[in-house]
Design an enzyme around this catalytic site. Structure first.
Site, PDB file in Angstrom:
ATOM      1  N   SER A 169       1.209   5.311  -4.446  1.00  0.00           N
ATOM      2  CA  SER A 169       1.979   6.525  -4.616  1.00  0.00           C
ATOM      3  C   SER A 169       1.068   7.747  -4.696  1.00  0.00           C
ATOM      4  O   SER A 169       0.303   8.000  -3.769  1.00  0.00           O
ATOM      5  CB  SER A 169       2.876   6.387  -5.846  1.00  0.00           C
ATOM      6  OG  SER A 169       3.889   7.356  -5.843  1.00  0.00           O
TER       7      SER A 169
ATOM      8  N   ASP B 219      11.497   3.291   0.852  1.00  0.00           N
ATOM      9  CA  ASP B 219      10.831   3.693  -0.389  1.00  0.00           C
ATOM     10  C   ASP B 219      11.576   4.900  -0.970  1.00  0.00           C
ATOM     11  O   ASP B 219      11.768   5.900  -0.290  1.00  0.00           O
ATOM     12  CB  ASP B 219       9.373   4.065  -0.098  1.00  0.00           C
ATOM     13  CG  ASP B 219       8.539   4.237  -1.354  1.00  0.00           C
ATOM     14  OD1 ASP B 219       9.009   4.928  -2.283  1.00  0.00           O
ATOM     15  OD2 ASP B 219       7.424   3.704  -1.403  1.00  0.00           O
TER      16      ASP B 219
ATOM     17  N   HIS C  69       9.431   0.866  -4.213  1.00  0.00           N
ATOM     18  CA  HIS C  69       8.315   1.810  -4.141  1.00  0.00           C
ATOM     19  C   HIS C  69       7.002   1.056  -4.061  1.00  0.00           C
ATOM     20  O   HIS C  69       6.630   0.339  -4.984  1.00  0.00           O
ATOM     21  CB  HIS C  69       8.343   2.705  -5.380  1.00  0.00           C
ATOM     22  CG  HIS C  69       7.329   3.795  -5.382  1.00  0.00           C
ATOM     23  ND1 HIS C  69       6.984   4.501  -4.249  1.00  0.00           N
ATOM     24  CD2 HIS C  69       6.578   4.309  -6.383  1.00  0.00           C
ATOM     25  CE1 HIS C  69       6.066   5.413  -4.561  1.00  0.00           C
ATOM     26  NE2 HIS C  69       5.797   5.305  -5.849  1.00  0.00           N
TER      27      HIS C  69
END
Length: 532
Positions: free
Chosen positions: A246, A473, A501
């Site tokens: 991320s 996602d 995610h």
């Protein structure tokens, strides 16, 4: 609302709560002790850059001579927390442009050494994202949950970035003040509610200035990328090997832009696009959560007990909207002194979007709310904010705001800006767009100006970099992974056709096999590879 990638306060990008829980109570005494050895790697590349203008200009470095003492520190490791894990601390300059004048920061570092079999391949740094997520907390998950073929041959290493957790943490509010802040209505219906929300954001920013003024100019992603290079040198690695999730992909890409010749194996999973500005990022993320909710609703409809009905995804969305509207006027009791407000309920729903394994929990929480019990949704919201059962918050939200507001100019600077942006946000996400638009306001009141800006990162001269993107996602839209892989001169895209995610070490044998081949053998997947 937290965090993990979008560069703004109340950002909704972060590592899934299930993983946060798994990392638990690691390394409670992360301090120096024991013995170490001097670094054998090369000295710093002062002012090195190789990509975007934001990484090369927003934080200039001093000369190699001024930075050399940091690269040649002797780390003193000590056993800590869990069996097989060691801890230490390292020094970095507060201000890389003026290391002698600004003083030092102490950063917490942890590792689990490779135990074999197979030849050791060096260190593998990990970062779960945020900004604001503790890499040291995440290390236990990575060291014990990543494929054994990788952890057997790499020393698994983590450093809490500056301003985060154990590394000179940014502080802003008391826990009681945070309880109030997280419950403030983020879908204001009139001028009085708008004023209340604006006041809450201003008070948040003022609290950060009051308690952490010295740090706020020096917690950018560029600063943290330079810190990672210092650690690489101290560890004796000629190149950086790294897995970033991320926001951690933005940190890794920033490193590649600054030090392209020092790129070893870089895995950027759940990628952010550094060329996208804060406002576009916020809107895109709103769309990502809408896609994720539709996937959840479709799954829920297959359950006879689905609290959102069994008719259609559209009907499920209407029922969710009805719940939010009800919470707006009549917050639910939770069995505690706190009530489930619309803001907290929305956060609870969003928290479960990060990982499909949380969908059954969300179904139960929505069913509880339908019966008048707000506690299950409140627990989801608390896990998202990293609020424990005693009412104590981690500094996740504070670090998130501090980094986001320094990395990019504000998405929105005033309530008038938000009102103009609302139609586009609602179009991108009918269910979450209003909340995400109003949650983009904090940086507009930030006490220090942004030092970075959106720009492509190309990292010419870097070795192959693996970018992993998940099609559905919720937090880092798949288009960002496509863009990052394209703009990096040596980027290679690996696609996961799935939900949730990030993808690596989360249950896909196909993804894990491809990433392992890259980390262990330097093999990149064939162009167009899609895992299901």
């Amino acid at each position: 609302m937290p965090v993990d990638g979008v560069r703004r306060a109340r950002s909704l990008l972060r590592i899934p709560a299930a993983v946060v829980v798994a990392t638990g109570l690691l390394l409670s005494a992360c301090s120096s002790g024991g013995s170490g050895h001097p670094a054998s790697a090369s000295s710093p590349e002062a002012g090195a850059s190789g990509g975007s203008s934001d990484t090369s200009s927003s934080s200039g470095a001093a000369s190699s001579a001024d930075l050399a003492p940091y690269y040649h520190q002797k780390l003193k490791w000590r056993s800590c927390g869990a069996a097989g894990f060691d801890c230490t601390t390292m020094k970095v300059p507060l201000d890389y442009a003026h290391p002698k004048a600004g003083g030092d920061l102490t950063l917490a570092v942890a590792r689990k050494k490779a135990a074999g079999p197979g030849k050791r391949l060096g260190s593998l740094l990990v970062n779960p994202g945020g900004p604001g997520g503790s890499a040291i907390d995440y290390l236990q998950y990575a060291a014990l949950g990543y494929p054994a073929a990788v952890t057997a041959r790499y020393d698994m290493v983590a450093v809490d970035p500056r301003g985060v957790a154990r590394s000179a943490p940014v502080e802003c509010l008391t826990d009681k003040q945070m309880d109030t802040y997280t419950a403030v209505d983020t879908t204001p219906d009139d001028s009085a509610e708008i004023t209340k929300l604006e006041s809450a954001d201003k008070n948040f920013a003022a609290g950060c200035e009051q308690h952490s003024a010295k740090l706020l100019d020096h917690v950018s992603t560029v600063d943290s990328a330079r810190d990672m290079d210092v650690l690489r040198g101290i560890l004796g690695d000629q190149q950086l090997n790294y897995v970033g999730k991320s926001y951690g992909t933005f940190l890794g890409a920033t490193y590649a832009g600054l030090f392209p010749k020092r790129v070893g194996k870089l895995v950027l999973d759940g990628a952010m696009d550094p060329s996208v500005g804060a406002l576009e990022s916020s809107r895109a993320q709103a769309g990502g959560f809408e896609v994720a909710f539709d996937a959840f609703a479709k799954n829920c409809l297959q359950q006879a007990s689905c609290p959102l009905g069994t008719t259609s995804v559209a009907d499920a969305g209407k029922r969710l909207d009805a719940l939010f509207k009800s919470l707006d006027g009549h917050p639910l009791p939770t069995g505690t002194s706190r009530k489930l407000t619309e803001a907290l309920g929305t956060t609870g729903v969003i928290a479960a979007m990060y990982d499909q394994s949380a969908w059954p929990t969300l179904r139960g929480a929505l069913a509880g709310a339908e019966k008048g019990d707000g506690d299950p949704l409140l627990k989801l919201s608390d896990s998202y904010y990293e609020r424990d059962d005693s009412g104590k918050y981690s500094n996740l939200m504070y670090a998130n705001a501090a980094v986001n507001c320094l990395d990019l100019p504000p998405a929105l600077r005033s309530t008038a800006d938000v009102e103009r942006a609302l139609p586009a946000f609602r179009k991108a996400s009918p269910h979450f767009g209003t909340t995400l638009a109003w949650s983009s306001l904090v940086c507009g009141y930030w006490p220090v100006k942004a030092t970075g800006h959106a720009a492509r990162i190309t990292a010419p001269g870097a070795g192959p970099i693996l970018v992993v993107g998940t099609i559905r996602d919720p937090a880092t839209p798949y288009a960002w992974a496509v863009s990052l892989a394209d703009q990096l001169d040596s980027g290679h895209l690996l696609t996961y056709d799935g939900d949730g995610h990030t993808a690596y070490a989360r249950g896909s044998d196909c993804i894990d096999t491809s990433v392992n081949a890259y980390l262990l053998e330097g093999k990149v997947p064939a162009k167009g590879t899609v895992c299901k």
